[in-house]
Design a protein around this motif. Structure first.
Motif, PDB file in Angstrom:
ATOM      1  N   GLY A 183      33.248   5.710   3.015  1.00 27.77           N
ATOM      2  CA  GLY A 183      31.944   5.038   3.097  1.00 27.77           C
ATOM      3  C   GLY A 183      31.765   3.999   2.005  1.00 27.77           C
ATOM      4  N   VAL A 184      32.104   4.361   0.772  1.00 27.55           N
ATOM      5  CA  VAL A 184      32.001   3.414  -0.341  1.00 27.55           C
ATOM      6  C   VAL A 184      32.927   2.220  -0.104  1.00 27.55           C
ATOM      7  CG1 VAL A 184      32.515   3.111  -2.802  1.00 27.55           C
ATOM      8  CG2 VAL A 184      31.195   5.092  -2.035  1.00 27.55           C
ATOM      9  N   LEU A 185      34.152   2.493   0.336  1.00 27.85           N
ATOM     10  CA  LEU A 185      35.092   1.415   0.635  1.00 27.85           C
ATOM     11  C   LEU A 185      34.544   0.512   1.736  1.00 27.85           C
ATOM     12  CD1 LEU A 185      37.829  -0.010   0.306  1.00 27.85           C
ATOM     13  CD2 LEU A 185      38.766   1.645   1.954  1.00 27.85           C
ATOM     14  N   GLY A 186      34.049   1.111   2.799  1.00 33.01           N
ATOM     15  CA  GLY A 186      33.516   0.324   3.919  1.00 33.01           C
ATOM     16  C   GLY A 186      32.339  -0.543   3.512  1.00 33.01           C
ATOM     17  N   VAL A 187      31.415   0.008   2.740  1.00 33.20           N
ATOM     18  CA  VAL A 187      30.255  -0.764   2.289  1.00 33.20           C
ATOM     19  C   VAL A 187      30.713  -1.899   1.365  1.00 33.20           C
ATOM     20  CG1 VAL A 187      28.141  -0.655   0.903  1.00 33.20           C
ATOM     21  CG2 VAL A 187      28.593   1.093   2.636  1.00 33.20           C
ATOM     22  N   GLY A 188      31.688  -1.620   0.507  1.00 36.77           N
ATOM     23  CA  GLY A 188      32.234  -2.662  -0.357  1.00 36.77           C
ATOM     24  C   GLY A 188      32.871  -3.785   0.442  1.00 36.77           C
ATOM     25  N   LEU A 189      33.577  -3.422   1.497  1.00 36.37           N
ATOM     26  CA  LEU A 189      34.203  -4.436   2.352  1.00 36.37           C
ATOM     27  C   LEU A 189      33.155  -5.250   3.111  1.00 36.37           C
ATOM     28  CD1 LEU A 189      37.211  -2.295   3.545  1.00 36.37           C
ATOM     29  CD2 LEU A 189      37.356  -4.389   2.167  1.00 36.37           C
ATOM     30  N   LEU A 190      32.067  -4.607   3.513  1.00 38.94           N
ATOM     31  CA  LEU A 190      30.979  -5.342   4.152  1.00 38.94           C
ATOM     32  C   LEU A 190      30.356  -6.332   3.170  1.00 38.94           C
ATOM     33  CD1 LEU A 190      29.255  -2.493   6.195  1.00 38.94           C
ATOM     34  CD2 LEU A 190      30.635  -4.374   7.095  1.00 38.94           C
ATOM     35  N   LEU A 223      44.556  11.009   1.892  1.00 36.22           N
ATOM     36  CA  LEU A 223      43.361  10.209   1.618  1.00 36.22           C
ATOM     37  C   LEU A 223      43.695   8.892   0.911  1.00 36.22           C
ATOM     38  CD1 LEU A 223      40.324   9.841   1.673  1.00 36.22           C
ATOM     39  CD2 LEU A 223      40.194  11.180  -0.451  1.00 36.22           C
ATOM     40  N   ALA A 224      44.488   8.949  -0.121  1.00 35.88           N
ATOM     41  CA  ALA A 224      44.814   7.729  -0.865  1.00 35.88           C
ATOM     42  C   ALA A 224      45.511   6.710   0.034  1.00 35.88           C
ATOM     43  CB  ALA A 224      45.685   8.060  -2.070  1.00 35.88           C
ATOM     44  N   GLU A 225      46.440   7.174   0.834  1.00 37.71           N
ATOM     45  CA  GLU A 225      47.148   6.288   1.758  1.00 37.71           C
ATOM     46  C   GLU A 225      46.193   5.723   2.808  1.00 37.71           C
ATOM     47  OE1 GLU A 225      50.605   6.891   5.042  1.00 37.71           O
ATOM     48  OE2 GLU A 225      51.011   7.766   3.061  1.00 37.71           O
ATOM     49  N   GLY A 226      45.293   6.544   3.299  1.00 37.55           N
ATOM     50  CA  GLY A 226      44.322   6.097   4.291  1.00 37.55           C
ATOM     51  C   GLY A 226      43.367   5.061   3.728  1.00 37.55           C
ATOM     52  N   LEU A 227      42.899   5.277   2.508  1.00 34.24           N
ATOM     53  CA  LEU A 227      42.006   4.311   1.868  1.00 34.24           C
ATOM     54  C   LEU A 227      42.715   2.980   1.626  1.00 34.24           C
ATOM     55  CD1 LEU A 227      40.231   6.671  -0.691  1.00 34.24           C
ATOM     56  CD2 LEU A 227      39.151   5.513   1.261  1.00 34.24           C
ATOM     57  N   LEU A 228      43.940   3.067   1.154  1.00 35.73           N
ATOM     58  CA  LEU A 228      44.709   1.850   0.908  1.00 35.73           C
ATOM     59  C   LEU A 228      44.935   1.074   2.204  1.00 35.73           C
ATOM     60  CD1 LEU A 228      46.307  -0.010  -0.966  1.00 35.73           C
ATOM     61  CD2 LEU A 228      48.306   1.453  -0.561  1.00 35.73           C
ATOM     62  N   GLY A 229      45.359   1.774   3.242  1.00 33.84           N
ATOM     63  CA  GLY A 229      45.579   1.124   4.531  1.00 33.84           C
ATOM     64  C   GLY A 229      44.311   0.491   5.070  1.00 33.84           C
ATOM     65  N   THR A 230      43.195   1.194   4.951  1.00 31.89           N
ATOM     66  CA  THR A 230      41.922   0.665   5.417  1.00 31.89           C
ATOM     67  C   THR A 230      41.566  -0.614   4.668  1.00 31.89           C
ATOM     68  OG1 THR A 230      41.138   2.870   6.035  1.00 31.89           O
ATOM     69  CG2 THR A 230      39.460   1.188   5.659  1.00 31.89           C
ATOM     70  N   ALA A 231      41.719  -0.591   3.357  1.00 37.00           N
ATOM     71  CA  ALA A 231      41.408  -1.772   2.549  1.00 37.00           C
ATOM     72  C   ALA A 231      42.317  -2.940   2.918  1.00 37.00           C
ATOM     73  CB  ALA A 231      41.530  -1.441   1.065  1.00 37.00           C
ATOM     74  N   VAL A 232      43.606  -2.665   3.049  1.00 40.03           N
ATOM     75  CA  VAL A 232      44.563  -3.733   3.355  1.00 40.03           C
ATOM     76  C   VAL A 232      44.263  -4.356   4.714  1.00 40.03           C
ATOM     77  CG1 VAL A 232      46.987  -4.204   3.891  1.00 40.03           C
ATOM     78  CG2 VAL A 232      46.392  -2.896   1.843  1.00 40.03           C
ATOM     79  N   PHE A 233      44.049  -3.531   5.739  1.00 47.64           N
ATOM     80  CA  PHE A 233      43.791  -4.080   7.071  1.00 47.64           C
ATOM     81  C   PHE A 233      42.484  -4.870   7.114  1.00 47.64           C
ATOM     82  CE2 PHE A 233      46.715  -0.592   8.475  1.00 47.64           C
ATOM     83  CZ  PHE A 233      47.720  -1.442   8.899  1.00 47.64           C
ATOM     84  N   ALA A 234      41.463  -4.389   6.419  1.00 47.69           N
ATOM     85  CA  ALA A 234      40.196  -5.120   6.389  1.00 47.69           C
ATOM     86  C   ALA A 234      40.353  -6.457   5.664  1.00 47.69           C
ATOM     87  CB  ALA A 234      39.116  -4.279   5.725  1.00 47.69           C
ATOM     88  N   LEU A 235      41.102  -6.468   4.581  1.00 50.60           N
ATOM     89  CA  LEU A 235      41.342  -7.723   3.858  1.00 50.60           C
ATOM     90  C   LEU A 235      42.164  -8.703   4.696  1.00 50.60           C
ATOM     91  CD1 LEU A 235      41.953  -6.323   0.272  1.00 50.60           C
ATOM     92  CD2 LEU A 235      39.924  -7.552   1.116  1.00 50.60           C
ATOM     93  N   ILE A 275      40.359   3.701   9.756  1.00 48.60           N
ATOM     94  CA  ILE A 275      40.053   5.088   9.377  1.00 48.60           C
ATOM     95  C   ILE A 275      40.520   6.042  10.479  1.00 48.60           C
ATOM     96  CG2 ILE A 275      38.197   6.745   8.977  1.00 48.60           C
ATOM     97  CD1 ILE A 275      36.644   4.408   7.634  1.00 48.60           C
ATOM     98  N   ALA A 276      40.203   5.705  11.716  1.00 44.54           N
ATOM     99  CA  ALA A 276      40.540   6.583  12.839  1.00 44.54           C
ATOM    100  C   ALA A 276      42.041   6.777  13.002  1.00 44.54           C
ATOM    101  CB  ALA A 276      39.934   6.039  14.130  1.00 44.54           C
ATOM    102  N   THR A 277      42.808   5.780  12.597  1.00 48.48           N
ATOM    103  CA  THR A 277      44.259   5.863  12.772  1.00 48.48           C
ATOM    104  C   THR A 277      45.001   6.150  11.474  1.00 48.48           C
ATOM    105  OG1 THR A 277      44.511   3.456  12.484  1.00 48.48           O
ATOM    106  CG2 THR A 277      44.198   4.286  14.739  1.00 48.48           C
ATOM    107  N   SER A 278      44.254   6.407  10.390  1.00 50.46           N
ATOM    108  CA  SER A 278      44.895   6.596   9.082  1.00 50.46           C
ATOM    109  C   SER A 278      45.592   7.949   9.007  1.00 50.46           C
ATOM    110  CB  SER A 278      43.867   6.470   7.960  1.00 50.46           C
ATOM    111  OG  SER A 278      42.947   7.536   7.997  1.00 50.46           O
ATOM    112  N   SER A 279      46.462   8.034   8.027  1.00 48.64           N
ATOM    113  CA  SER A 279      47.189   9.284   7.810  1.00 48.64           C
ATOM    114  C   SER A 279      46.244  10.318   7.206  1.00 48.64           C
ATOM    115  CB  SER A 279      48.375   9.049   6.872  1.00 48.64           C
ATOM    116  OG  SER A 279      47.926   8.910   5.545  1.00 48.64           O
ATOM    117  N   ASP A 280      46.693  11.553   7.138  1.00 46.86           N
ATOM    118  CA  ASP A 280      45.887  12.611   6.557  1.00 46.86           C
ATOM    119  C   ASP A 280      45.805  12.514   5.034  1.00 46.86           C
ATOM    120  OD1 ASP A 280      45.276  13.687   9.012  1.00 46.86           O
ATOM    121  OD2 ASP A 280      46.964  15.087   9.003  1.00 46.86           O
TER     122      ASP A 280
END
Length: 144
Positions: free
Chosen positions: A17-24, A77-89, A70-75
């Protein structure tokens, strides 16, 4: 007894949530940089509907990319957050490239044109909004 993994799930939700709001927020800043003046002032004080349309599309696009990542991220957490940030960027970067391509192939300065209509949005707003959403859909499909 509380579900053993509940705390982990709540913390993961907060982290995403924090990551998503930051990306918004970053998406807002991107649109602010691409358009003249202060975007918040243009939208909320001057009733700049063109800016609002473009900003709304940008935020919806980022939200779609983040949701897909997020829906397709790995289990993990750190890898999922990183992937989410990278794809959004990547999605944000591609939307900026698309904006500059539109600016290059259309007459005038696109950023100024988008905000020129005041309470009657310029037609170009819809093209930029559609381009943002299409770019987000492409990135989301690539993530999935």
């Amino acid at each position: 007894m509380i579900y053993d993994g509940l705390l982990d799930e709540v913390l993961a939700t907060l982290a995403y949530g924090v990551l998503g709001v930051g990306l918004l927020a970053l998406g807002f800043l991107v649109v602010d940089v691409l358009t003249p003046g202060r975007l918040g002032h243009v939208i909320w004080t001057e009733d700049g509907r063109g800016g609002a349309i473009v900003l709304a599309a940008k935020l919806l696009g980022i939200g779609a990319i983040v949701t897909t990542a997020i829906a397709t991220s790995s289990d993990d957490l750190a890898e999922g957050l990183l992937g989410t940030a990278v794809f959004a960027l990547v999605g944000l970067a591609l939307s900026v490239v698309a904006f500059f391509i539109l600016d290059w192939i259309t007459p005038g300065r696109l950023g100024e044109t988008l905000l020129s209509g005041g309470s009657t949005p310029h037609a170009s707003c819809w093209v930029v909004a559609a381009t943002d959403l299409a770019t987000a859909a492409i990135v989301s499909a690539a993530v999935a």
